[in-house]
Design a protein around this motif. Sequence first.
Motif, PDB file in Angstrom:
ATOM      1  N   LEU A 152      55.007  89.928  61.496  1.00  0.00           N
ATOM      2  CA  LEU A 152      54.133  89.355  60.467  1.00  0.00           C
ATOM      3  C   LEU A 152      54.520  89.910  59.095  1.00  0.00           C
ATOM      4  N   LEU A 153      54.504  89.022  58.014  1.00  0.00           N
ATOM      5  CA  LEU A 153      54.774  89.414  56.630  1.00  0.00           C
ATOM      6  C   LEU A 153      53.403  89.438  55.914  1.00  0.00           C
ATOM      7  N   THR A 154      53.053  90.507  55.361  1.00  0.00           N
ATOM      8  CA  THR A 154      51.735  90.662  54.751  1.00  0.00           C
ATOM      9  C   THR A 154      51.892  91.004  53.265  1.00  0.00           C
ATOM     10  N   GLU A 155      50.881  90.562  52.398  1.00  0.00           N
ATOM     11  CA  GLU A 155      50.907  90.837  50.956  1.00  0.00           C
ATOM     12  C   GLU A 155      49.589  91.503  50.571  1.00  0.00           C
ATOM     13  N   VAL A 156      49.758  92.422  49.599  1.00  0.00           N
ATOM     14  CA  VAL A 156      48.583  93.141  49.084  1.00  0.00           C
ATOM     15  C   VAL A 156      48.565  92.928  47.561  1.00  0.00           C
ATOM     16  N   ARG A 157      47.391  92.452  46.972  1.00  0.00           N
ATOM     17  CA  ARG A 157      47.273  92.143  45.534  1.00  0.00           C
ATOM     18  C   ARG A 157      45.977  92.779  45.033  1.00  0.00           C
ATOM     19  N   ASP A 158      46.092  93.315  43.783  1.00  0.00           N
ATOM     20  CA  ASP A 158      44.894  93.912  43.203  1.00  0.00           C
ATOM     21  C   ASP A 158      44.173  92.858  42.347  1.00  0.00           C
ATOM     22  N   MET A 159      43.213  93.314  41.505  1.00  0.00           N
ATOM     23  CA  MET A 159      42.425  92.427  40.636  1.00  0.00           C
ATOM     24  C   MET A 159      41.736  91.355  41.479  1.00  0.00           C
ATOM     25  N   GLN A 170      43.329  88.144  42.097  1.00  0.00           N
ATOM     26  CA  GLN A 170      43.553  87.160  41.046  1.00  0.00           C
ATOM     27  C   GLN A 170      45.047  86.960  40.873  1.00  0.00           C
ATOM     28  N   PRO A 171      45.412  85.760  40.473  1.00  0.00           N
ATOM     29  CA  PRO A 171      46.838  85.503  40.333  1.00  0.00           C
ATOM     30  C   PRO A 171      47.536  86.405  39.348  1.00  0.00           C
ATOM     31  N   PHE A 172      46.755  86.909  38.372  1.00  0.00           N
ATOM     32  CA  PHE A 172      47.384  87.744  37.357  1.00  0.00           C
ATOM     33  C   PHE A 172      47.424  89.201  37.823  1.00  0.00           C
ATOM     34  N   GLY A 173      46.962  89.434  39.024  1.00  0.00           N
ATOM     35  CA  GLY A 173      46.990  90.805  39.528  1.00  0.00           C
ATOM     36  C   GLY A 173      48.358  91.163  40.107  1.00  0.00           C
ATOM     37  N   LEU A 174      48.613  92.443  40.191  1.00  0.00           N
ATOM     38  CA  LEU A 174      49.872  92.923  40.769  1.00  0.00           C
ATOM     39  C   LEU A 174      49.790  92.870  42.311  1.00  0.00           C
ATOM     40  N   CYS A 175      50.985  92.680  42.957  1.00  0.00           N
ATOM     41  CA  CYS A 175      50.984  92.554  44.441  1.00  0.00           C
ATOM     42  C   CYS A 175      52.265  93.129  45.023  1.00  0.00           C
ATOM     43  N   THR A 176      52.258  93.360  46.349  1.00  0.00           N
ATOM     44  CA  THR A 176      53.429  93.804  47.118  1.00  0.00           C
ATOM     45  C   THR A 176      53.308  93.247  48.525  1.00  0.00           C
ATOM     46  N   THR A 177      54.443  93.258  49.289  1.00  0.00           N
ATOM     47  CA  THR A 177      54.468  92.683  50.645  1.00  0.00           C
ATOM     48  C   THR A 177      54.948  93.740  51.648  1.00  0.00           C
TER      49      THR A 177
END
Length: 577
Positions: free
Chosen positions: A8-15, A18-25
Amino acid sequence: QVVSSYTLLTEVRDMAGQPFGLCTTGTVVIRIQDTNDNAPSFKQMHYETQVEENRVNVEVLRISVVDLDEPGMPGSGAVYEIIKGNDDWSFEITTDKNTNEGVLCVVKGLDYENAKQRILVIAVNNEAPYVLAPHSQQLSQSTCSVTVRVMDVDEGPVFKPCLLRIDVKECEEIGTSIGRYVAEDPETGNSEGICYRIPPGQCNWISIDEKSGEVRTIKILDRDVGEMRQGQCNITVLAIDRNGKTGTGTIQVVIQPGNKNYPRITKTDYIMCRDRKPICLTAQDGDEAPYSTPFVYRITDRSLASSWKITRHNDNSVYLSPKGDIPFGIYNIPVSVIDNGGRVGEATVKVNLCDCVTPTECDGQPRVLSSGNVTLGVWAILAMILGSLLLLLILITICGCCGTGVMHRQVTDDCANHNLIISNTEAPGEEVMDHNIIPLQNTNDQGGYGVKTGDQQAFEMVKGRGHTLESVKGGGHQTLGSVKEGGGQAVMDTCRYSYSEWHNFTHPRLGEKVHLCRQDEEQKHSEDYLLSYNYEGKGSLAGSVGCCSDQHEEEALDFLDQLEPKFRTLAETCVKR
């Protein structure tokens, strides 16, 4: 199991996403661990194969299964098992770890003649136990059948049984038939055309007939000899058919103990004392049971059986004792001993019934004190002979000693009592008118010798060397030489007399003379009777000329032939030539 793992590929986003938030996978791998929830099953329900008879350790078939569990895991590993048709353990099935196949092998030779085919039922399981989902159905075991056809092969003869035991009695005669050992051809089911032989290098006890298979002894089988002491031997026999095929079998020859030995009494010489303590007779038999003990003893002589009895002690011993008060002596009692096999041994028991307290007193010789018949042993007779010889020797010794003492005493007494002692005082003699006695002349020249006569008596004293005086009796008067009248001639008596006679003759007369001498007025001896003499010269070389010697033989008076002339007249008077 269809899929073993999920990625499984998972993503983590802050804010808050919100789309303008920072994220990682990131990647997540989910592995599905397999459980044994699927049962293996055979690809085929029936298999067929074939194998030659008598083949051993050969692979005949491979069997495959299907298992939905993860390969290479214990849940998919197959375990095969023959559940039917392998009662004689002729087959064996194992698992090939690389292919997970079942490998069927023959581990014991099959016999076409007994079974032309074999049908086996094989089942399969997993190495791991089953894990079932809740509310699922029970899994069933998968099975398959295998038909094994046995191919016929030309075989060698076969002995039935493969090991034959033959019991042989001990000491059977050579050539005795003890059995028969044959083989069969598996193809024909009979023994035609088969020959037999015994390979060399084995115990040479038996032989087998080449065609019939009859077994015979070729030597006397004795358990006491050499290799037969073990009592048995295994012998390999070959059977050969027409095609040269060979089969082998084994004959086990066992020697059974026989009744070959006679029972024998171990000791037959005994001494029985006055206490008549029973004698214990013991027999031995070299045979084994059932041909040895118990023994039966009997006294075969009827006369001795009436005076002696046998009492049983144990299986091989008895007591022998007299029935009553029988005489002492040596009894030779014939006794027979019968073993359990009926073999009879004869022996003579010698019993010395001796009048003793301990057997050592008899020392093997009869000693009879209370019976009228006395038997002396060799030592007793020899002792009596030696005792007699010793007694005789003692008597001879005593007689010899006594004889020597008597002779010595006679000579000593003779010398001490019967010889005249030289006197230094003598009286002159009177004239003798007897015509038998010639007066001596010049008596003073030879002092110490003289003749004196009285009215009724006369005597002569002669000095000599070892010779005795002699008193001679005559008619009406006594002289030294007694003259016996006979036939008108004078005969000189040469009889000798002892000292006591001489003493009895002279003592009263000498006493009378001494008494008369004392009648002198001056109480002195008369010169007429006693006269002192001085040196008278040397004596005669011939010694004594007396006729009163103790010698009885005339040869002892030979010295008279050597007298001087003055004494020959006196000698002629004493001794008749």
